[in-house]
Scaffold this active site. Structure first.
Site, mmCIF file in Angstrom:
data_model
loop_
_atom_site.group_PDB
_atom_site.id
_atom_site.type_symbol
_atom_site.label_atom_id
_atom_site.label_comp_id
_atom_site.label_asym_id
_atom_site.label_seq_id
_atom_site.Cartn_x
_atom_site.Cartn_y
_atom_site.Cartn_z
ATOM 1 N N LYS A 13 0.826 -1.216 0.000
ATOM 2 C CA LYS A 13 0.000 0.000 0.000
ATOM 3 C C LYS A 13 0.857 1.262 0.000
ATOM 4 O O LYS A 13 0.592 2.189 -0.747
ATOM 5 C CB LYS A 13 -0.918 0.033 1.226
ATOM 6 C CG LYS A 13 -1.987 -1.030 1.254
ATOM 7 C CD LYS A 13 -3.002 -0.751 2.352
ATOM 8 C CE LYS A 13 -2.419 -0.752 3.757
ATOM 9 N NZ LYS A 13 -1.961 -2.069 4.229
ATOM 10 N N ARG A 88 -9.481 1.285 8.762
ATOM 11 C CA ARG A 88 -9.023 -0.069 9.089
ATOM 12 C C ARG A 88 -10.156 -0.948 9.606
ATOM 13 O O ARG A 88 -9.961 -2.129 9.808
ATOM 14 C CB ARG A 88 -7.979 -0.016 10.208
ATOM 15 C CG ARG A 88 -6.588 0.392 9.790
ATOM 16 C CD ARG A 88 -5.817 -0.787 9.232
ATOM 17 N NE ARG A 88 -4.509 -1.015 9.803
ATOM 18 C CZ ARG A 88 -3.415 -0.336 9.529
ATOM 19 N NH1 ARG A 88 -3.437 0.677 8.729
ATOM 20 N NH2 ARG A 88 -2.271 -0.679 10.076
ATOM 21 N N ARG A 127 11.101 -6.119 5.204
ATOM 22 C CA ARG A 127 10.939 -4.684 4.991
ATOM 23 C C ARG A 127 11.866 -3.847 5.891
ATOM 24 O O ARG A 127 12.025 -4.126 7.071
ATOM 25 C CB ARG A 127 9.490 -4.299 5.271
ATOM 26 C CG ARG A 127 9.234 -2.809 5.160
ATOM 27 C CD ARG A 127 7.818 -2.520 4.905
ATOM 28 N NE ARG A 127 6.954 -2.860 6.028
ATOM 29 C CZ ARG A 127 5.656 -2.590 6.042
ATOM 30 N NH1 ARG A 127 5.083 -2.012 5.012
ATOM 31 N NH2 ARG A 127 4.932 -2.915 7.097
ATOM 32 N N ARG A 160 11.318 -2.073 11.189
ATOM 33 C CA ARG A 160 10.296 -1.628 12.127
ATOM 34 C C ARG A 160 10.043 -2.678 13.187
ATOM 35 O O ARG A 160 9.987 -3.856 12.900
ATOM 36 C CB ARG A 160 8.996 -1.342 11.379
ATOM 37 C CG ARG A 160 8.868 0.086 10.947
ATOM 38 C CD ARG A 160 7.720 0.260 9.996
ATOM 39 N NE ARG A 160 6.470 -0.344 10.487
ATOM 40 C CZ ARG A 160 5.347 -0.302 9.796
ATOM 41 N NH1 ARG A 160 5.307 0.278 8.625
ATOM 42 N NH2 ARG A 160 4.251 -0.860 10.279
ATOM 43 N N ARG A 171 -0.648 -8.845 13.253
ATOM 44 C CA ARG A 171 -1.275 -7.781 12.459
ATOM 45 C C ARG A 171 -2.154 -8.374 11.360
ATOM 46 O O ARG A 171 -3.199 -7.832 11.035
ATOM 47 C CB ARG A 171 -0.212 -6.857 11.863
ATOM 48 C CG ARG A 171 0.352 -5.888 12.889
ATOM 49 C CD ARG A 171 1.669 -5.304 12.459
ATOM 50 N NE ARG A 171 1.554 -4.463 11.291
ATOM 51 C CZ ARG A 171 2.531 -4.289 10.415
ATOM 52 N NH1 ARG A 171 3.672 -4.914 10.560
ATOM 53 N NH2 ARG A 171 2.368 -3.481 9.406
HETATM 54 P P1 AMP Z 1 0.840 0.676 9.252
HETATM 55 O O1 AMP Z 1 2.107 1.409 9.030
HETATM 56 O O2 AMP Z 1 -0.294 1.217 8.393
HETATM 57 O O3 AMP Z 1 0.985 -0.813 9.136
HETATM 58 O O4 AMP Z 1 0.400 0.961 10.769
HETATM 59 C C1 AMP Z 1 1.191 0.593 11.859
HETATM 60 C C2 AMP Z 1 0.348 0.522 13.127
HETATM 61 O O5 AMP Z 1 -0.256 1.818 13.368
HETATM 62 C C3 AMP Z 1 -0.831 -0.435 13.068
HETATM 63 O O6 AMP Z 1 -0.458 -1.762 13.380
HETATM 64 C C4 AMP Z 1 -1.770 0.174 14.104
HETATM 65 O O7 AMP Z 1 -1.343 -0.121 15.433
HETATM 66 C C5 AMP Z 1 -1.577 1.668 13.881
HETATM 67 N N1 AMP Z 1 -2.528 2.207 12.890
HETATM 68 C C6 AMP Z 1 -2.269 2.702 11.652
HETATM 69 N N2 AMP Z 1 -3.396 3.105 11.025
HETATM 70 C C7 AMP Z 1 -4.413 2.837 11.902
HETATM 71 C C8 AMP Z 1 -5.827 3.000 11.855
HETATM 72 N N3 AMP Z 1 -6.441 3.486 10.780
HETATM 73 N N4 AMP Z 1 -6.529 2.625 12.942
HETATM 74 C C9 AMP Z 1 -5.949 2.119 14.044
HETATM 75 N N5 AMP Z 1 -4.631 1.919 14.147
HETATM 76 C C10 AMP Z 1 -3.855 2.277 13.091
#
Ligand code: AMP
Length: 217
Positions: A13, A88, A127, A160, A171
């Site tokens: 994404k 999400r 990653r 990360r 996740r």
């Molecule tokens: P990502 O980089 O999009 O994978 O996000 C990393 C982490 O940030 C996720 O595992 C969640 O803990 C938090 N996060 C990101 N976007 C959201 C969202 N829309 N709602 C809730 N938590 C989020």
């Protein structure tokens, strides 16, 4: 152009959202990046978000809604945006609909990147991201020119904390439960475009442009 990119963690994404944002000349709005930024700055919001993020579970909806609403109301988003990582869950999808509606706006399309689970685990485990500018690389599929160093800004590349294999699996589990229904939500509104995300980056990008232009409805 107001676009949402959906897909499991590791679907690509971030990479595609960045390319699409450049293509359409609109900001790439990534909630994960914004939350990590708050954590790095040590803000109150960041402190609250960190405990959830480290476990690989979702940060409370209202907290994320707030940062997205602030960002989307900035003048730079007046021509549109590419949303990556939000919504999400169905509650967030309704929140977004409500917040856009208040500004008299709707989404143009929602793109779902479809990728098999085994591919996702190996992608996420490989990653690395730039600690300075946030650019994404993958030690296996998309390595930087110089190991450990960002091609774009020279920043240090880091793995990360939530990309460790057990957190990745967690996740993915959270994704199955909470985020898959978001797809149905947008399908019901005729906005969903499904794209095969298990292809080379440029192919995926071309497929998205085609899908957004035409669409499978
Ligand atoms: P990502 O980089 O999009 O994978 O996000 C990393 C982490 O940030 C996720 O595992 C969640 O803990 C938090 N996060 C990101 N976007 C959201 C969202 N829309 N709602 C809730 N938590 C989020």
């Amino acid at each position: 152009m107001r676009l949402v990119l959906l897909g499991p963690p590791g679907a690509g994404k971030g990479t595609q959202a960045e390319k699409l944002a450049r293509h359409y000349g609109v900001p790439h709005v990534a909630t994960g990046d914004m939350l990590r930024d708050e954590v790095a700055k040590g803000t109150e919001l960041g402190k609250r978000a960190a405990e959830y993020m480290h476990q690989g579970v979702l940060v409370p909806d209202e907290l994320v809604r707030e940062i997205v609403r602030n960002r989307l109301s900035q003048p730079e988003c007046s021509r549109g945006f590419v949303l990556d990582g939000y919504p999400r869950n169905v509650k967030q999808a309704r929140m977004l609909e409500e917040d856009l509606c208040r500004q008299g706006l709707t989404l143009n399309a929602v793109v779902f990147l479809s990728v098999p689970t085994e591919v996702l685990v190996s992608r996420s485990s490989g990653r690395v991201v730039c600690s300075a500018c946030g650019a994404n690389y993958n030690v296996v599929t998309r390595p930087p020119r110089e190991s450990g160093k960002c091609d774009r800004c020279g920043g240090r590349l880091i793995h990360r904390q939530d990309d460790q294999e057990d957190t990745v699996r967690k996740r993915l589990e959270v994704y199955q439960q909470e985020s898959l229904p978001v797809r149905d939500f947008y399908a019901a509104r005729g906005l969903l475009r499904t794209v095969d995300g298990d292809q080379p980056v440029e192919e995926v990008f071309r497929s998205i442009l085609e899908a957004v232009g035409g669409g499978d409805g």
